[in-house]
Scaffold this active site. Structure first.
Site, PDB file in Angstrom:
ATOM      1  N   ASP A 204     -44.837  -9.866  22.432  1.00 41.83           N
ATOM      2  CA  ASP A 204     -44.852  -8.953  20.785  1.00 41.83           C
ATOM      3  C   ASP A 204     -44.969  -7.614  21.910  1.00 41.83           C
ATOM      4  O   ASP A 204     -45.539  -6.866  22.369  1.00 41.83           O
ATOM      5  CB  ASP A 204     -46.075  -9.158  20.662  1.00 41.83           C
ATOM      6  CG  ASP A 204     -46.283  -8.300  19.224  1.00 41.83           C
ATOM      7  OD1 ASP A 204     -45.712  -7.206  18.985  1.00 41.83           O
ATOM      8  OD2 ASP A 204     -47.355  -8.634  18.153  1.00 41.83           O
ATOM      9  N   ILE A 205     -44.159  -6.890  21.251  1.00 44.50           N
ATOM     10  CA  ILE A 205     -43.622  -5.373  21.365  1.00 44.50           C
ATOM     11  C   ILE A 205     -44.739  -3.954  21.361  1.00 44.50           C
ATOM     12  O   ILE A 205     -44.495  -3.124  22.193  1.00 44.50           O
ATOM     13  CB  ILE A 205     -42.787  -4.720  21.340  1.00 44.50           C
ATOM     14  CG1 ILE A 205     -41.827  -4.377  19.505  1.00 44.50           C
ATOM     15  CG2 ILE A 205     -40.792  -5.399  21.726  1.00 44.50           C
ATOM     16  CD1 ILE A 205     -40.814  -3.819  18.829  1.00 44.50           C
TER      17      ILE A 205
ATOM     18  N   TRP B 133     -39.009  -3.954  12.553  1.00 46.49           N
ATOM     19  CA  TRP B 133     -39.784  -4.480  10.453  1.00 46.49           C
ATOM     20  C   TRP B 133     -38.614  -4.035  10.338  1.00 46.49           C
ATOM     21  O   TRP B 133     -37.971  -2.788  10.032  1.00 46.49           O
ATOM     22  CB  TRP B 133     -41.149  -3.646  10.915  1.00 46.49           C
ATOM     23  CG  TRP B 133     -41.608  -3.752   9.480  1.00 46.49           C
ATOM     24  CD1 TRP B 133     -40.438  -3.883   8.574  1.00 46.49           C
ATOM     25  CD2 TRP B 133     -42.450  -4.924   9.012  1.00 46.49           C
ATOM     26  NE1 TRP B 133     -41.160  -4.112   6.789  1.00 46.49           N
ATOM     27  CE2 TRP B 133     -42.501  -5.000   7.348  1.00 46.49           C
ATOM     28  CE3 TRP B 133     -43.373  -5.623   9.378  1.00 46.49           C
ATOM     29  CZ2 TRP B 133     -43.223  -5.677   6.583  1.00 46.49           C
ATOM     30  CZ3 TRP B 133     -44.440  -6.459   8.464  1.00 46.49           C
ATOM     31  CH2 TRP B 133     -44.373  -6.103   6.772  1.00 46.49           C
ATOM     32  N   THR B 134     -37.904  -5.160   9.540  1.00 47.15           N
ATOM     33  CA  THR B 134     -37.014  -4.462   9.035  1.00 47.15           C
ATOM     34  C   THR B 134     -36.916  -4.893   7.050  1.00 47.15           C
ATOM     35  O   THR B 134     -35.960  -4.874   6.219  1.00 47.15           O
ATOM     36  CB  THR B 134     -35.533  -5.761   9.105  1.00 47.15           C
ATOM     37  OG1 THR B 134     -36.113  -6.503   9.250  1.00 47.15           O
ATOM     38  CG2 THR B 134     -35.204  -4.310  10.668  1.00 47.15           C
TER      39      THR B 134
ATOM     40  N   TRP C 185     -26.543  -1.674   6.874  1.00 45.40           N
ATOM     41  CA  TRP C 185     -25.239  -2.701   6.300  1.00 45.40           C
ATOM     42  C   TRP C 185     -25.184  -4.579   6.513  1.00 45.40           C
ATOM     43  O   TRP C 185     -23.795  -4.530   6.736  1.00 45.40           O
ATOM     44  CB  TRP C 185     -24.504  -2.708   5.078  1.00 45.40           C
ATOM     45  CG  TRP C 185     -24.411  -1.403   4.037  1.00 45.40           C
ATOM     46  CD1 TRP C 185     -25.346  -0.894   3.770  1.00 45.40           C
ATOM     47  CD2 TRP C 185     -23.758  -1.203   2.801  1.00 45.40           C
ATOM     48  NE1 TRP C 185     -25.570   0.036   2.983  1.00 45.40           N
ATOM     49  CE2 TRP C 185     -24.228  -0.158   2.497  1.00 45.40           C
ATOM     50  CE3 TRP C 185     -22.113  -1.302   2.216  1.00 45.40           C
ATOM     51  CZ2 TRP C 185     -23.808   0.091   1.046  1.00 45.40           C
ATOM     52  CZ3 TRP C 185     -22.212  -0.970   1.001  1.00 45.40           C
ATOM     53  CH2 TRP C 185     -22.353   0.144   0.490  1.00 45.40           C
TER      54      TRP C 185
ATOM     55  N   GLY D  36     -33.079 -12.674  15.961  1.00 46.63           N
ATOM     56  CA  GLY D  36     -33.600 -12.180  14.754  1.00 46.63           C
ATOM     57  C   GLY D  36     -31.744 -12.339  14.582  1.00 46.63           C
ATOM     58  O   GLY D  36     -30.631 -12.497  15.319  1.00 46.63           O
TER      59      GLY D  36
ATOM     60  N   TYR E 240     -39.513   3.194   5.890  1.00 45.24           N
ATOM     61  CA  TYR E 240     -39.075   2.189   6.848  1.00 45.24           C
ATOM     62  C   TYR E 240     -37.491   3.364   8.039  1.00 45.24           C
ATOM     63  O   TYR E 240     -38.208   2.621   8.769  1.00 45.24           O
ATOM     64  CB  TYR E 240     -37.859   1.017   6.516  1.00 45.24           C
ATOM     65  CG  TYR E 240     -36.558   0.541   7.123  1.00 45.24           C
ATOM     66  CD1 TYR E 240     -36.965  -0.400   8.579  1.00 45.24           C
ATOM     67  CD2 TYR E 240     -35.317   1.002   7.593  1.00 45.24           C
ATOM     68  CE1 TYR E 240     -35.904  -0.735   8.989  1.00 45.24           C
ATOM     69  CE2 TYR E 240     -34.684   0.526   8.238  1.00 45.24           C
ATOM     70  CZ  TYR E 240     -34.818  -0.304   8.881  1.00 45.24           C
ATOM     71  OH  TYR E 240     -33.850  -0.907   9.896  1.00 45.24           O
TER      72      TYR E 240
HETATM   73  N1  LIG Z   1     -29.946  -5.631   9.190  1.00 46.96           N
HETATM   74  C1  LIG Z   1     -29.195  -4.485   9.053  1.00 46.96           C
HETATM   75  O1  LIG Z   1     -28.767  -3.754   7.180  1.00 46.96           O
HETATM   76  C2  LIG Z   1     -29.978  -2.854   9.100  1.00 46.96           C
HETATM   77  C3  LIG Z   1     -29.274  -1.953   9.331  1.00 46.96           C
HETATM   78  C4  LIG Z   1     -29.854  -0.749  10.754  1.00 46.96           C
HETATM   79  C5  LIG Z   1     -30.258  -0.788  10.823  1.00 46.96           C
HETATM   80  N2  LIG Z   1     -30.409  -2.108  11.808  1.00 46.96           N
HETATM   81  C6  LIG Z   1     -31.673  -2.192  12.590  1.00 46.96           C
HETATM   82  O2  LIG Z   1     -30.815  -2.990  13.234  1.00 46.96           O
HETATM   83  C7  LIG Z   1     -31.818  -4.079  14.273  1.00 46.96           C
HETATM   84  C8  LIG Z   1     -31.738  -5.366  14.035  1.00 46.96           C
HETATM   85  O3  LIG Z   1     -31.630  -5.653  12.510  1.00 46.96           O
HETATM   86  P1  LIG Z   1     -31.844  -6.823  12.157  1.00 46.96           P
HETATM   87  O4  LIG Z   1     -30.878  -7.427  11.310  1.00 46.96           O
HETATM   88  O5  LIG Z   1     -31.793  -8.181  13.167  1.00 46.96           O
HETATM   89  O6  LIG Z   1     -33.366  -7.408  11.951  1.00 46.96           O
HETATM   90  P2  LIG Z   1     -34.301  -8.850  11.782  1.00 46.96           P
HETATM   91  O7  LIG Z   1     -33.015  -9.620  12.005  1.00 46.96           O
HETATM   92  O8  LIG Z   1     -34.958  -8.274  10.793  1.00 46.96           O
HETATM   93  O9  LIG Z   1     -34.636  -8.964  13.354  1.00 46.96           O
HETATM   94  C9  LIG Z   1     -35.575  -8.345  13.594  1.00 46.96           C
HETATM   95  C10 LIG Z   1     -36.506  -8.818  14.733  1.00 46.96           C
HETATM   96  O10 LIG Z   1     -37.303  -8.446  15.431  1.00 46.96           O
HETATM   97  C11 LIG Z   1     -38.621  -9.352  15.646  1.00 46.96           C
HETATM   98  N3  LIG Z   1     -39.867  -8.222  15.911  1.00 46.96           N
HETATM   99  C12 LIG Z   1     -40.210  -8.073  14.711  1.00 46.96           C
HETATM  100  N4  LIG Z   1     -41.618  -7.777  15.423  1.00 46.96           N
HETATM  101  C13 LIG Z   1     -41.685  -7.443  16.616  1.00 46.96           C
HETATM  102  C14 LIG Z   1     -42.440  -7.779  17.553  1.00 46.96           C
HETATM  103  N5  LIG Z   1     -44.014  -7.025  16.366  1.00 46.96           N
HETATM  104  N6  LIG Z   1     -42.703  -7.738  18.901  1.00 46.96           N
HETATM  105  C15 LIG Z   1     -41.284  -8.190  18.643  1.00 46.96           C
HETATM  106  N7  LIG Z   1     -40.597  -8.722  17.771  1.00 46.96           N
HETATM  107  C16 LIG Z   1     -40.251  -8.896  16.933  1.00 46.96           C
HETATM  108  C17 LIG Z   1     -38.617 -10.695  15.006  1.00 46.96           C
HETATM  109  O11 LIG Z   1     -38.797 -10.993  15.867  1.00 46.96           O
HETATM  110  P3  LIG Z   1     -39.397 -12.546  15.579  1.00 46.96           P
HETATM  111  O12 LIG Z   1     -39.315 -13.749  14.562  1.00 46.96           O
HETATM  112  O13 LIG Z   1     -39.447 -12.818  16.775  1.00 46.96           O
HETATM  113  O14 LIG Z   1     -40.872 -11.628  15.389  1.00 46.96           O
HETATM  114  C18 LIG Z   1     -36.924  -9.826  14.498  1.00 46.96           C
HETATM  115  O15 LIG Z   1     -36.167 -11.208  15.222  1.00 46.96           O
HETATM  116  C19 LIG Z   1     -32.923  -3.676  13.469  1.00 46.96           C
HETATM  117  O16 LIG Z   1     -33.426  -2.267  14.670  1.00 46.96           O
HETATM  118  C20 LIG Z   1     -33.277  -2.802  12.427  1.00 46.96           C
HETATM  119  O17 LIG Z   1     -33.397  -1.685  12.069  1.00 46.96           O
HETATM  120  C21 LIG Z   1     -30.791  -2.897  10.896  1.00 46.96           C
END
Ligand SMILES: NC(=O)c1ccc[n+]([C@@H]2O[C@H](COP(=O)([O-])OP(=O)(O)OC[C@H]3O[C@@H](n4cnc5c(N)ncnc54)[C@H](OP(=O)(O)O)[C@@H]3O)[C@@H](O)[C@H]2O)c1
Length: 296
Positions: free
Chosen positions: A44-45, A69-70, A161, A10, A136
């Site tokens: 898969d977590i 799940w984002t 963000w 991710g 979410y």
């Molecule tokens: N993006 C934002 O703006 C934002 C803001 C606040 C907080 N956050 C938090 O920061 C963290 C990282 O976000 P990010 O932007 O890097 O998100 P991301 O790019 O969507 O990455 C999340 C990863 O989770 C994996 N995933 C989903 N379902 C899964 C499952 N069942 N088992 C194992 N892996 C799974 C996916 O990998 P696979 O492709 O391998 O399934 C995906 O690569 C998350 O906790 C998110 O809630 C993000």
């Protein structure tokens, strides 16, 4: 020190893996999908037994849990909500239990969306007045509670963000729109701060080495701003002649999930605890725009 990183493919997970490597430590990444080109473990977590097995095999000192799940708008759709909960809450609880079994520290990434977004006062890291306004946010909060209930060696790091290499994020969305339009409507009544994955990843590695457990807020420095102001700076730094038309959230119908208006995260606890503050978001954006040109 040995790390297990969930969501390693991710947006944030990729940066965390790079930061671990730069620090000369060992990082084992996991993804949910098997791929011939990836060197990550498949996990898969949602699968509690598999989580226990992988954690017991890797025996990490620290788990950085980036998987989630984002898709915020899709999470409002009833047909996805069981899956969102299984990943963000039950998956997180599985990791917390497995971390306890091997006495590993757990760093859980959470969100400004655990708050309701009312008012203008920045949210404190130890505020307990949670009131998520979308599904979410509810799932991220329940993930936080699962961690805090079952562990003592945990960091709950709320960020906002997020943009970074290899991700679909606001900066990429704006740059894509700039190839199609010369004026773009962007919401001006949601206030927060951007977070560059490379900067957050450095902080997470710094935290992992410490025992200053608890709740933290982490985003780039440089002051609070609206999405419209962020878009304006993106076009300025990217030399794009695009006019930003500031609009209100109510007039912007593209998003299904309500978003908090006040996403101001107070980060003073980070510095008070001795961690390094992140650089300014303006500087982070400059580095990101440069780095994405070389990124394949
Ligand atoms: N993006 C934002 O703006 C934002 C803001 C606040 C907080 N956050 C938090 O920061 C963290 C990282 O976000 P990010 O932007 O890097 O998100 P991301 O790019 O969507 O990455 C999340 C990863 O989770 C994996 N995933 C989903 N379902 C899964 C499952 N069942 N088992 C194992 N892996 C799974 C996916 O990998 P696979 O492709 O391998 O399934 C995906 O690569 C998350 O906790 C998110 O809630 C993000």
């Amino acid at each position: 020190m040995k790390y297990l990183v969930t969501g390693a493919s991710g947006q944030l997970g990729q940066a965390v893996m790079r930061a671990i490597k730069r620090s000369g430590q060992v990082g084992v990444g996991t993804t949910s999908k098997t791929s011939e080109v990836s060197t990550h473990l498949t996990l898969d977590i949602r699968d509690a037994a598999a989580v226990v097995r992988v954690v017991a095999t890797v025996r990490p000192d620290v788990i950085i849990h980036c998987a989630a799940w984002t898709a915020v708008d899709a999470a409002e759709d009833k047909k996805w909500q069981d899956l969102v909960w299984q990943i963000n809450v039950e998956g997180t609880a599985n990791l917390a239990r497995a971390a306890r079994e091997v006495n590993a520290k757990l760093i859980y990434l959470s969100s400004d969306y655990v708050f309701n977004g009312n008012g203008q006062k920045p949210w404190q890291a130890d505020d307990k007045c949670y009131q998520p306004i979308n599904f979410y946010g509810q799932s991220k909060l329940a993930g936080e509670l699962a961690v805090a209930r079952s562990l003592t060696k945990y960091f709950i790091v709320r960020t906002s963000w997020v943009f970074g290499l290899g991700g679909s994020n606001f900066v990429e969305a704006m740059l894509k729109l700039a190839t199609q339009q010369n004026s773009i409507s962007v919401v001006a009544d949601q206030i927060g701060t951007p977070t560059y994955t490379e900067d957050l990843a450095c902080l997470l590695v710094e935290m992992a080495a410490s025992e200053q457990y608890g709740y933290y807020h982490a985003s780039n420095e440089g002051g609070y701003l609206s999405w419209a102001e962020f878009a304006t700076e993106i076009f300025k730094q990217a030399n794009q002649a695009v006019t930003v038309l500031p609009v209100t959230s109510t007039s912007y119908m593209a998003s299904k999930a309500p978003r908090p208006h006040n996403s101001r995260l107070d980060k003073s606890k980070l510095v008070a605890t001795g961690f390094s503050p992140l650089p300014s978001w303006q500087d982070a954006l400059r580095r990101y725009l440069r780095a994405r040109q070389q990124f394949v």
